[in-house]
Design a protein around this motif. Sequence first.
Motif, PDB file in Angstrom:
ATOM      1  N   GLU A 235       9.728 -34.470  47.619  1.00  0.00           N
ATOM      2  CA  GLU A 235       9.275 -35.744  47.054  1.00  0.00           C
ATOM      3  C   GLU A 235       8.811 -36.682  48.168  1.00  0.00           C
ATOM      4  OE1 GLU A 235      11.786 -36.678  43.014  1.00  0.00           O
ATOM      5  OE2 GLU A 235      12.825 -36.966  44.913  1.00  0.00           O
TER       6      GLU A 235
ATOM      7  N   LEU B  97       7.723 -40.973  40.902  1.00  0.00           N
ATOM      8  CA  LEU B  97       9.001 -40.280  41.075  1.00  0.00           C
ATOM      9  C   LEU B  97      10.023 -40.713  40.040  1.00  0.00           C
ATOM     10  CD1 LEU B  97       9.179 -40.255  44.975  1.00  0.00           C
ATOM     11  CD2 LEU B  97       8.331 -38.475  43.430  1.00  0.00           C
TER      12      LEU B  97
ATOM     13  N   ARG C  35      11.967 -38.243  37.467  1.00  0.00           N
ATOM     14  CA  ARG C  35      13.442 -38.166  37.435  1.00  0.00           C
ATOM     15  C   ARG C  35      14.061 -38.739  36.159  1.00  0.00           C
ATOM     16  NH1 ARG C  35      16.732 -37.713  42.322  1.00  0.00           N
ATOM     17  NH2 ARG C  35      15.422 -36.786  43.926  1.00  0.00           N
TER      18      ARG C  35
ATOM     19  N   THR D 133       1.078 -31.165  41.862  1.00  0.00           N
ATOM     20  CA  THR D 133       0.633 -32.526  42.131  1.00  0.00           C
ATOM     21  C   THR D 133      -0.733 -32.467  42.799  1.00  0.00           C
ATOM     22  OG1 THR D 133       2.948 -33.108  42.473  1.00  0.00           O
ATOM     23  CG2 THR D 133       1.321 -34.731  43.124  1.00  0.00           C
TER      24      THR D 133
END
Length: 172
Positions: A15, A33, A37, A131
């Motif tokens: 990350e 992020l 999460r 990503t």
Amino acid sequence: MESDIPRQIAFAATEAALADRFGIPADALIPLLFSLRYGGDWSYASGDVTAISAVKKTTVYDDESRTGYSLEEIYLFTNPVLLDREGTVHRLEKCGEVPARLLVERPYRVRLGADRVIRMTVNPLEREIRTEELEVAEMTFSGSTAYGIDHELEHLAGWEIAGEGLWVFRFG
């Protein structure tokens, strides 16, 4: 039972490496992020950058095997700008410290511009997170993704969720 700590550390390191990979300030990744999460859409603002994340979910289902999965595309927009709003949808929302959901109005469709757009695709069936940076300056979303974008843009503008209390409803 083997500890998950090494996997969690490796995950966190991956990350953290995203900021370097895309050449953006690490704090600009916070919405992306957090969406990964904790789920949902998020916004962030600092002196140098604003960012929002918006989640688009698509359920892929096979009628023959009766199995499927929900594919998530999480979009990160840096320095987002609302270009267009279309339509009106009445819906219930709750955010932050608001004690109960409120009846609010959101646009059905939004067109959003941004300096950068990064898409994180989360495939639970393959247990893979991809990503990539998209080579676009603007995107259009409708439905729940548009509602989330509009809501997060309100946060960046410093506004709180506004609407009518749940008690305006009557039981039938």
